[in-house]
Design an enzyme around this catalytic site. Structure first.
Site, PDB file in Angstrom:
ATOM      1  N   MET A  92       0.832  -1.193   0.000  1.00 52.15           N
ATOM      2  CA  MET A  92       0.000   0.000   0.000  1.00 52.15           C
ATOM      3  C   MET A  92       0.868   1.245   0.000  1.00 52.15           C
ATOM      4  O   MET A  92       1.344   1.679   1.037  1.00 52.15           O
ATOM      5  CB  MET A  92      -0.925  -0.009   1.226  1.00 52.15           C
ATOM      6  CG  MET A  92      -1.904  -1.165   1.226  1.00 52.15           C
ATOM      7  SD  MET A  92      -3.102  -1.052   2.561  1.00 52.15           S
ATOM      8  CE  MET A  92      -2.059  -1.313   3.977  1.00 52.15           C
ATOM      9  N   GLY A  93       1.131   1.785  -1.200  1.00 53.93           N
ATOM     10  CA  GLY A  93       1.688   3.118  -1.262  1.00 53.93           C
ATOM     11  C   GLY A  93       0.647   4.029  -0.653  1.00 53.93           C
ATOM     12  O   GLY A  93      -0.430   4.201  -1.218  1.00 53.93           O
ATOM     13  N   THR A  94       0.909   4.587   0.482  1.00 53.21           N
ATOM     14  CA  THR A  94      -0.157   4.949   1.420  1.00 53.21           C
ATOM     15  C   THR A  94       0.039   6.318   2.037  1.00 53.21           C
ATOM     16  O   THR A  94       1.156   6.806   2.120  1.00 53.21           O
ATOM     17  CB  THR A  94      -0.195   3.894   2.551  1.00 53.21           C
ATOM     18  OG1 THR A  94      -0.464   2.631   1.990  1.00 53.21           O
ATOM     19  CG2 THR A  94      -1.245   4.191   3.591  1.00 53.21           C
ATOM     20  N   THR A  95      -1.054   6.901   2.501  1.00 54.20           N
ATOM     21  CA  THR A  95      -1.014   8.015   3.439  1.00 54.20           C
ATOM     22  C   THR A  95      -1.930   7.663   4.604  1.00 54.20           C
ATOM     23  O   THR A  95      -3.133   7.457   4.408  1.00 54.20           O
ATOM     24  CB  THR A  95      -1.484   9.314   2.783  1.00 54.20           C
ATOM     25  OG1 THR A  95      -0.656   9.613   1.663  1.00 54.20           O
ATOM     26  CG2 THR A  95      -1.422  10.472   3.779  1.00 54.20           C
TER      27      THR A  95
ATOM     28  N   SER B 135       3.942   6.424   2.225  1.00 52.49           N
ATOM     29  CA  SER B 135       4.730   7.157   1.229  1.00 52.49           C
ATOM     30  C   SER B 135       4.312   8.613   1.115  1.00 52.49           C
ATOM     31  O   SER B 135       5.125   9.474   0.796  1.00 52.49           O
ATOM     32  CB  SER B 135       4.611   6.470  -0.133  1.00 52.49           C
ATOM     33  OG  SER B 135       3.246   6.381  -0.534  1.00 52.49           O
TER      34      SER B 135
END
Length: 234
Positions: free
Chosen positions: A13-16, A144
């Protein structure tokens, strides 16, 4: 040059993810994009997982790793509640997350934010980044997209915010990360408001998020952006 995409790679999960305390509780928020390299595996995933009635966790990194940690912690907290006859505190939940993350640090690729409310300490946020460190903070950001938000939070966060102010801050921060970070996005942030008892989550679709510098408004199709006529129906 052809770019090969490994669709069998583990989903990451390229995530915030964000957790913010306010005067009476916490607000947790996240985007909803799950990716495998450059391939978006799921644009409507829920990265905020309930551990108990009063504690939730925001997940980033490997989706599989963060899910299995959440499942184990949820099971242990359920046993803890049965044995003591009362809900586990936020600190107990966060330390269980820390214990599993640290003891398996060579195998796990996940960073988590634990947030919730209990009658002893009120609203609390704990960051458990990759490696298993635990840090209690008034707010925590991860994933990220977090690299774009540190300066924003230094300026925008303030102590003693109301619930509406905290939720507005999380909404702005997630939308800013979505605008800057290609690995964050999806339908919008899932904000969960907690005050004493766990409340329902709010979902903000992309066309309801604030636009930032040079961002284009949401469109239904590429044809809307180009101004081309719709193809004739067959």
């Amino acid at each position: 040059m052809d770019q090969k995409v490994d669709l069998s790679a583990p989903h990451a999960m390229g995530t915030t993810i964000i957790g913010v305390t306010y005067n009476g509780g916490v607000v947790l928020g996240a985007d909803s994009r799950t990716s495998t390299g450059v391939y978006v595996a799921n644009r409507a995933s829920d990265k905020i997982t309930q551990l108990t009635d009063n504690v939730y966790v925001c997940r980033s990194g490997s989706a599989a790793d963060s899910q299995v940690v959440s499942d184990y912690v949820r099971y242990f907290l359920h046993q803890h509640t049965i044995q003591l006859g009362q809900p586990a505190t936020v600190k107990v939940a966060a330390n269980l997350v820390r214990l599993l993350s640290y003891n398996n640090k060579n195998f796990l690729e996940t960073g988590l934010i634990v947030g919730g409310w209990d009658k002893y300490e009120g609203g609390q946020i704990f960051g458990v980044p990759l490696g298993g460190t635990i840090v209690q903070q008034p707010f925590a950001i991860g994933g990220s997209g977090s690299s774009y938000l540190y300066g924003f939070f230094d300026q925008a966060w303030k102590e003693g915010m109301t619930k509406d102010e905290a939720e507005d801050l999380v909404k702005k921060a997630v939308s800013l990360a979505i605008a800057r970070d290609g690995a964050s996005g999806g339908g919008g942030p899932n904000s969960h408001n907690k005050l004493r008892r766990s409340g329902p989550g709010n979902f903000y679709p992309g066309d309801q998020l604030p636009l930032w510098h040079e961002e284009m408004e949401a469109h239904n199709s590429l044809l809307d952006i180009l101004g081309a006529p719709e193809p004739m129906s067959m």
